[in-house]
Design a protein around this motif. Structure first.
Motif, PDB file in Angstrom:
ATOM      1  N   VAL A  89     -23.755 -16.483   6.715  1.00  0.00           N
ATOM      2  CA  VAL A  89     -23.994 -15.658   5.469  1.00  0.00           C
ATOM      3  C   VAL A  89     -22.989 -15.761   4.500  1.00  0.00           C
ATOM      4  CG1 VAL A  89     -25.130 -13.507   6.906  1.00  0.00           C
ATOM      5  CG2 VAL A  89     -22.743 -13.597   6.182  1.00  0.00           C
ATOM      6  N   LYS A  90     -23.387 -15.766   3.113  1.00  0.00           N
ATOM      7  CA  LYS A  90     -22.634 -15.988   2.216  1.00  0.00           C
ATOM      8  C   LYS A  90     -22.436 -14.723   1.110  1.00  0.00           C
ATOM      9  CE  LYS A  90     -23.496 -20.996   2.255  1.00  0.00           C
ATOM     10  NZ  LYS A  90     -24.164 -22.305   1.520  1.00  0.00           N
ATOM     11  N   ALA A  91     -21.418 -14.436   0.540  1.00  0.00           N
ATOM     12  CA  ALA A  91     -20.949 -13.558  -0.492  1.00  0.00           C
ATOM     13  C   ALA A  91     -21.987 -13.661  -1.595  1.00  0.00           C
ATOM     14  CB  ALA A  91     -19.638 -13.399  -0.801  1.00  0.00           C
ATOM     15  N   ASP A  92     -22.318 -14.844  -1.999  1.00  0.00           N
ATOM     16  CA  ASP A  92     -22.927 -15.290  -3.025  1.00  0.00           C
ATOM     17  C   ASP A  92     -24.563 -14.467  -3.144  1.00  0.00           C
ATOM     18  OD1 ASP A  92     -21.180 -16.787  -4.236  1.00  0.00           O
ATOM     19  OD2 ASP A  92     -22.028 -18.785  -3.620  1.00  0.00           O
ATOM     20  N   ASP A  93     -24.845 -14.248  -2.017  1.00  0.00           N
ATOM     21  CA  ASP A  93     -26.237 -14.017  -1.553  1.00  0.00           C
ATOM     22  C   ASP A  93     -26.402 -12.254  -1.636  1.00  0.00           C
ATOM     23  OD1 ASP A  93     -27.233 -16.511  -1.548  1.00  0.00           O
ATOM     24  OD2 ASP A  93     -26.836 -16.348   0.880  1.00  0.00           O
ATOM     25  N   PHE A  94     -25.149 -11.894  -2.015  1.00  0.00           N
ATOM     26  CA  PHE A  94     -25.476 -10.296  -1.883  1.00  0.00           C
ATOM     27  C   PHE A  94     -24.743  -9.511  -3.013  1.00  0.00           C
ATOM     28  CE2 PHE A  94     -25.430 -11.962   2.220  1.00  0.00           C
ATOM     29  CZ  PHE A  94     -26.688 -11.493   2.811  1.00  0.00           C
ATOM     30  N   ASP A  95     -24.816  -8.424  -3.274  1.00  0.00           N
ATOM     31  CA  ASP A  95     -24.332  -7.520  -4.287  1.00  0.00           C
ATOM     32  C   ASP A  95     -23.068  -6.688  -3.845  1.00  0.00           C
ATOM     33  OD1 ASP A  95     -26.124  -8.181  -6.311  1.00  0.00           O
ATOM     34  OD2 ASP A  95     -27.542  -6.662  -5.412  1.00  0.00           O
ATOM     35  N   ALA A  96     -22.989  -6.567  -2.373  1.00  0.00           N
ATOM     36  CA  ALA A  96     -21.843  -5.720  -1.957  1.00  0.00           C
ATOM     37  C   ALA A  96     -21.799  -5.883  -0.310  1.00  0.00           C
ATOM     38  CB  ALA A  96     -21.885  -4.209  -2.137  1.00  0.00           C
ATOM     39  N   VAL A  97     -20.790  -5.653   0.269  1.00  0.00           N
ATOM     40  CA  VAL A  97     -20.660  -5.638   1.897  1.00  0.00           C
ATOM     41  C   VAL A  97     -20.315  -4.217   2.238  1.00  0.00           C
ATOM     42  CG1 VAL A  97     -18.356  -6.507   2.090  1.00  0.00           C
ATOM     43  CG2 VAL A  97     -19.738  -7.092   4.075  1.00  0.00           C
ATOM     44  N   PHE A  98     -20.740  -3.973   3.576  1.00  0.00           N
ATOM     45  CA  PHE A  98     -20.587  -2.694   4.275  1.00  0.00           C
ATOM     46  C   PHE A  98     -20.028  -3.044   5.586  1.00  0.00           C
ATOM     47  CE2 PHE A  98     -21.879   0.870   6.981  1.00  0.00           C
ATOM     48  CZ  PHE A  98     -20.823   1.606   6.745  1.00  0.00           C
ATOM     49  N   TYR A  99     -18.972  -2.414   6.056  1.00  0.00           N
ATOM     50  CA  TYR A  99     -18.680  -2.464   7.743  1.00  0.00           C
ATOM     51  C   TYR A  99     -18.530  -1.339   8.219  1.00  0.00           C
ATOM     52  CZ  TYR A  99     -16.673  -7.297   7.098  1.00  0.00           C
ATOM     53  OH  TYR A  99     -16.552  -8.582   6.937  1.00  0.00           O
ATOM     54  N   PRO A 100     -19.341  -0.890   9.183  1.00  0.00           N
ATOM     55  CA  PRO A 100     -19.577   0.353   9.939  1.00  0.00           C
ATOM     56  C   PRO A 100     -18.287   0.182  10.971  1.00  0.00           C
ATOM     57  CG  PRO A 100     -21.419  -0.913  10.510  1.00  0.00           C
ATOM     58  CD  PRO A 100     -20.671  -1.692   9.334  1.00  0.00           C
ATOM     59  N   GLY A 101     -17.707   1.302  11.652  1.00  0.00           N
ATOM     60  CA  GLY A 101     -16.739   1.145  12.477  1.00  0.00           C
ATOM     61  C   GLY A 101     -17.136   1.208  13.956  1.00  0.00           C
TER      62      GLY A 101
END
Length: 231
Positions: A89-101
């Protein structure tokens, strides 16, 4: 609105012989906040495929409206069972990232080169980075271009030392989230144990514990201009 959700692939709770993984509510609550707001969701993990579920988050006293909804949602279950490999996956393809714990991220995502590079790419592009509970621990090795820790001088929160002590894992986890955020210069704050608490500083959103998952999701949607403002 395209969002990336990054989950752990680690299932061993240190040397205890017990299992760990991601915390169900910390995935399901944001998942449905995002989906109900019309976001397109992509799930990824270091190994791809089905991420390990922390068995404690599957016990009756840990269930919520969103975990019940998930159990009836074949599409969501299919998406979770087929996460992409993080390296793909690449950051360019998304508007934001979320990490659950869940405790899993402390062992793999906190040290994972692909995760570190991904967060750096989101940050460099000015895109929001959001984490909750133990997941703020994934920020510990993320540096800015000048070598400064990403969390330095930023207002942050995450699973507190007293909460870790409360679940009896202080001597089991590889590091304490609160200590690590402070060590790298973060301006750490917290609410009372197990109470909802989320902090936004620029494009960085962090939540303290499982009860903070919805608040983090709402803060992210607000930042992206979607969904209702968190009350």
């Amino acid at each position: 609105m395209k969002l990336l959700i990054v989950l752990t692939s680690h299932d061993k709770l240190g040397e205890t012989g017990k299992k760990t993984g991601f915390w169900l509510e910390e995935f399901t609550a944001p998942y449905y906040e995002f989906r109900d707001a019309g976001a397109t969701l992509t799930l990824a993990s270091p190994k791809g495929g089905q991420p390990p579920l922390d068995p404690k988050s599957d016990e009756p006293d840990a269930q919520t409206e969103t975990t019940d909804r998930f159990r009836k949602d074949k599409d969501a279950q299919h998406a979770l069972a087929n996460t992409l490999k993080l390296a793909e996956v690449k950051a360019d393809d998304f508007d934001a990232v979320f990490y659950p714990g869940g405790h899993g991220p402390l062992w793999d995502l906190a040290e994972d080169a692909h995760s570190i590079a991904l967060i750096q790419a989101f940050w460099k592009a000015g895109k929001p980075v959001s984490t909750v509970c133990h997941a703020p621990g994934v920020l510990r090795n993320v540096l800015l271009e000048d070598g400064t820790p990403l969390v330095k001088d930023k207002r942050v929160t995450g699973f507190s030392n007293s909460e870790e002590d409360g679940v009896g894992l202080t001597d089991i986890v590889p590091f304490l989230v609160e200590d690590e955020l402070k060590k790298h210069g973060g301006d750490y704050s917290k609410a009372a144990d197990w109470h909802p608490y989320a902090v936004t500083d620029g494009k960085l959103i962090t939540g303290q514990n499982p009860a903070s998952s919805t608040a983090v999701a709402k803060a992210l949607l607000k930042m992206l201009g979607g969904g209702e403002v968190a009350k």
